[in-house]
Design a protein around this motif. Structure first.
Motif, PDB file in Angstrom:
ATOM      1  N   MET A   1      12.906  22.995   0.753  1.00  0.00           N
ATOM      2  CA  MET A   1      11.541  23.090   0.242  1.00  0.00           C
ATOM      3  C   MET A   1      10.512  22.935   1.362  1.00  0.00           C
ATOM      4  O   MET A   1       9.443  23.536   1.317  1.00  0.00           O
ATOM      5  N   MET A   2      10.854  22.084   2.312  1.00  0.00           N
ATOM      6  CA  MET A   2       9.877  21.739   3.347  1.00  0.00           C
ATOM      7  C   MET A   2      10.211  22.441   4.656  1.00  0.00           C
ATOM      8  O   MET A   2      10.877  21.890   5.533  1.00  0.00           O
ATOM      9  N   ARG A   3       9.747  23.671   4.750  1.00  0.00           N
ATOM     10  CA  ARG A   3       9.945  24.426   5.979  1.00  0.00           C
ATOM     11  C   ARG A   3       8.848  25.466   6.104  1.00  0.00           C
ATOM     12  O   ARG A   3       8.223  25.870   5.122  1.00  0.00           O
TER      13      ARG A   3
ATOM     14  N   ILE B   1      10.749  22.116  10.015  1.00  0.00           N
ATOM     15  CA  ILE B   1      11.303  21.559   8.773  1.00  0.00           C
ATOM     16  C   ILE B   1      11.043  20.061   8.709  1.00  0.00           C
ATOM     17  O   ILE B   1      10.678  19.427   9.702  1.00  0.00           O
ATOM     18  N   CYS B   2      11.269  19.523   7.521  1.00  0.00           N
ATOM     19  CA  CYS B   2      11.349  18.082   7.331  1.00  0.00           C
ATOM     20  C   CYS B   2      12.842  17.795   7.334  1.00  0.00           C
ATOM     21  O   CYS B   2      13.592  18.422   6.577  1.00  0.00           O
ATOM     22  N   SER B   3      13.277  16.867   8.201  1.00  0.00           N
ATOM     23  CA  SER B   3      14.717  16.644   8.329  1.00  0.00           C
ATOM     24  C   SER B   3      15.243  15.516   7.430  1.00  0.00           C
ATOM     25  O   SER B   3      16.404  15.140   7.532  1.00  0.00           O
ATOM     26  N   PHE B   4      14.390  14.994   6.548  1.00  0.00           N
ATOM     27  CA  PHE B   4      14.853  14.014   5.566  1.00  0.00           C
ATOM     28  C   PHE B   4      15.899  14.726   4.695  1.00  0.00           C
ATOM     29  O   PHE B   4      15.708  15.894   4.323  1.00  0.00           O
ATOM     30  N   PRO B   5      17.015  14.030   4.371  1.00  0.00           N
ATOM     31  CA  PRO B   5      18.092  14.682   3.622  1.00  0.00           C
ATOM     32  C   PRO B   5      17.609  15.419   2.368  1.00  0.00           C
ATOM     33  O   PRO B   5      16.893  14.857   1.546  1.00  0.00           O
ATOM     34  N   GLY B   6      18.000  16.685   2.291  1.00  0.00           N
ATOM     35  CA  GLY B   6      17.690  17.488   1.107  1.00  0.00           C
ATOM     36  C   GLY B   6      16.315  18.115   1.077  1.00  0.00           C
ATOM     37  O   GLY B   6      15.972  18.817   0.139  1.00  0.00           O
ATOM     38  N   HIS B   7      15.506  17.873   2.127  1.00  0.00           N
ATOM     39  CA  HIS B   7      14.124  18.366   2.074  1.00  0.00           C
ATOM     40  C   HIS B   7      13.901  19.746   2.687  1.00  0.00           C
ATOM     41  O   HIS B   7      12.955  20.432   2.336  1.00  0.00           O
ATOM     42  N   TYR B   8      14.743  20.134   3.626  1.00  0.00           N
ATOM     43  CA  TYR B   8      14.395  21.338   4.396  1.00  0.00           C
ATOM     44  C   TYR B   8      14.357  22.620   3.563  1.00  0.00           C
ATOM     45  O   TYR B   8      13.664  23.573   3.932  1.00  0.00           O
TER      46      TYR B   8
ATOM     47  N   MET C   1      11.423   9.213  -0.250  1.00  0.00           N
ATOM     48  CA  MET C   1      10.623  10.428  -0.058  1.00  0.00           C
ATOM     49  C   MET C   1       9.894  10.378   1.288  1.00  0.00           C
ATOM     50  O   MET C   1       8.696  10.604   1.373  1.00  0.00           O
ATOM     51  N   GLY C   2      10.658  10.064   2.338  1.00  0.00           N
ATOM     52  CA  GLY C   2      10.064  10.057   3.682  1.00  0.00           C
ATOM     53  C   GLY C   2       9.907  11.488   4.166  1.00  0.00           C
ATOM     54  O   GLY C   2      10.624  12.391   3.714  1.00  0.00           O
ATOM     55  N   HIS C   3       8.951  11.710   5.066  1.00  0.00           N
ATOM     56  CA  HIS C   3       8.738  13.053   5.607  1.00  0.00           C
ATOM     57  C   HIS C   3       8.502  13.005   7.116  1.00  0.00           C
ATOM     58  O   HIS C   3       7.893  12.074   7.625  1.00  0.00           O
ATOM     59  N   ASN C   4       8.978  14.047   7.764  1.00  0.00           N
ATOM     60  CA  ASN C   4       8.635  14.237   9.171  1.00  0.00           C
ATOM     61  C   ASN C   4       8.353  15.717   9.393  1.00  0.00           C
ATOM     62  O   ASN C   4       8.373  16.525   8.450  1.00  0.00           O
TER      63      ASN C   4
HETATM   64 CU   LIG Z   1      10.297  15.521   3.571  1.00  0.00          CU
END
Ligand SMILES: [Cu+2]
Length: 159
Positions: A151-153, A142-149, A79-82
């Motif tokens: 939800m995370m945008r 966005i968060c570019s961690f796989p599968g996150h964008y 569950m890393g985030h950027n």
């Molecule tokens: Cu993330």
């Protein structure tokens, strides 16, 4: 028999102010904290795969200082985030797919023209601060961690 009741009309000049025609405008309560323009931003990412902000308003042409905090407790590998700010007109889905293939560089495709600026990939409790200056316009992040964008945008709106 008609009786006229003469009511004396007093043209009272209230306070004698010649500017009494000026209306006092009542401020409409349209102002919300979200609408505030600030160039110092703190955005938090969570284990729920969410940012706490999806709209960030900044002043165009002035340096923005943005801090991303990972408030979660899950491992960075899971569950890393950027925070990746994308150039105007960038294809978000295409970029996210490209980023996914770049695990070795923490899901940042080096040299990608779609990236304006990005933070490091953060594990639990970590934070990173970046600075950037953008012309007026809207920019997706966005968060570019796989599968996150998905939800995370959100959007940076510079005005
Ligand atoms: Cu993330």
């Amino acid at each position: 028999m008609f009786t006229a009741f003469v009511v004396p009309v007093l043209l009272t000049a209230c306070g004698g102010n010649p500017k009494s025609t000026e209306t006092t405008q009542t401020e409409a309560t349209t102002e919300t904290p979200e609408a505030t323009i600030s160039n110092t931003i703190v955005i938090t990412a969570s284990d729920q795969m969410k940012y706490d902000l999806t709209e960030i308003k900044v002043k165009a042409g002035e340096e923005v200082t943005l801090t991303l905090k990972n408030a979660g407790t899950m491992a960075k590998e899971a569950m890393g985030h950027n925070f990746v700010l994308l150039a105007q007109g960038a294809d978000v889905a295409a970029f996210a797919t490209e980023a996914m293939a770049n695990k070795a560089s923490d899901y940042i495709p080096t040299g990608s023209k779609a990236i304006l600026v990005h933070t490091k990939l953060l594990g639990p409790g970590e934070s990173d601060t970046i600075t950037f200056t953008v012309p007026a316009g809207e920019y997706e992040f966005i968060c570019s961690f796989p599968g996150h964008y998905g939800m995370m945008r959100g959007k940076v709106i510079a005005e």
